[in-house]
Write a protein that holds these residues in place. Structure first.
Motif, PDB file in Angstrom:
ATOM      1  N   UNK A   3      49.702  29.343  40.732  1.00  0.00           N
ATOM      2  CA  UNK A   3      48.899  29.837  39.606  1.00  0.00           C
ATOM      3  C   UNK A   3      49.285  29.153  38.306  1.00  0.00           C
ATOM      4  N   UNK A   4      50.553  28.830  38.144  1.00  0.00           N
ATOM      5  CA  UNK A   4      50.999  28.171  36.918  1.00  0.00           C
ATOM      6  C   UNK A   4      50.422  26.759  36.819  1.00  0.00           C
ATOM      7  N   UNK A  57      42.253  36.783  41.832  1.00  0.00           N
ATOM      8  CA  UNK A  57      42.055  37.707  42.951  1.00  0.00           C
ATOM      9  C   UNK A  57      43.383  38.000  43.655  1.00  0.00           C
ATOM     10  N   UNK A  58      44.182  36.973  43.837  1.00  0.00           N
ATOM     11  CA  UNK A  58      45.467  37.149  44.526  1.00  0.00           C
ATOM     12  C   UNK A  58      46.386  38.098  43.768  1.00  0.00           C
ATOM     13  N   UNK A  59      46.433  37.969  42.447  1.00  0.00           N
ATOM     14  CA  UNK A  59      47.238  38.899  41.645  1.00  0.00           C
ATOM     15  C   UNK A  59      46.789  40.334  41.901  1.00  0.00           C
ATOM     16  N   UNK A  60      45.487  40.573  41.798  1.00  0.00           N
ATOM     17  CA  UNK A  60      44.965  41.929  41.950  1.00  0.00           C
ATOM     18  C   UNK A  60      45.116  42.437  43.379  1.00  0.00           C
ATOM     19  N   UNK A  61      44.948  41.556  44.353  1.00  0.00           N
ATOM     20  CA  UNK A  61      45.124  41.917  45.768  1.00  0.00           C
ATOM     21  C   UNK A  61      46.547  42.413  46.027  1.00  0.00           C
ATOM     22  N   UNK A  62      47.507  41.796  45.364  1.00  0.00           N
ATOM     23  CA  UNK A  62      48.914  42.188  45.526  1.00  0.00           C
ATOM     24  C   UNK A  62      49.271  43.401  44.670  1.00  0.00           C
ATOM     25  N   UNK A  63      48.321  43.909  43.907  1.00  0.00           N
ATOM     26  CA  UNK A  63      48.584  45.068  43.064  1.00  0.00           C
ATOM     27  C   UNK A  63      49.255  44.728  41.749  1.00  0.00           C
TER      28      UNK A  63
END
Length: 97
Positions: A3-4, A57-63
């Motif tokens: 992501x960075x 999406x990945x951030x939100x998927x991981x909570x």
């Protein structure tokens, strides 16, 4: 992490897009098709909105709501600010600021 890298490429690409937009705005040497190729083709390919969306999406998927929100807000705000900064730097150096 991944992501960075996407974040950095999008911000740097936006700065470059701003610089190119300003440079091409004051130059009549470059034709319209070449402008499109450089700005949309090259710089548009460099910055990757789909990868940005996947990372968010990945951030939100991981909570990781706070990190995901910060990624979204930071990416958008810094990319727009980077475009403006790049545009203004070239305009100032070109004497039409």
């Amino acid at each position: 992490s991944g992501w960075l890298a996407i974040f950095s490429v999008n911000v740097v690409g936006s700065v470059m897009m701003g610089m190119m937009a300003a440079a091409l705005a004051v130059s009549s040497i470059v034709s319209e098709p070449v402008r499109g190729f450089v700005m949309i083709g090259f710089l548009g390919a460099l910055t990757t909105f789909s990868s940005f969306a996947l990372d968010a999406h990945s951030f939100f998927q991981r909570g990781e709501m706070v990190a995901g929100g910060a990624y979204l807000l930071g990416s958008v705000c810094l990319s727009v600010a980077g475009f403006y900064a790049g545009f203004m730097v070239v305009r100032l150096f070109a004497g039409s600021g």
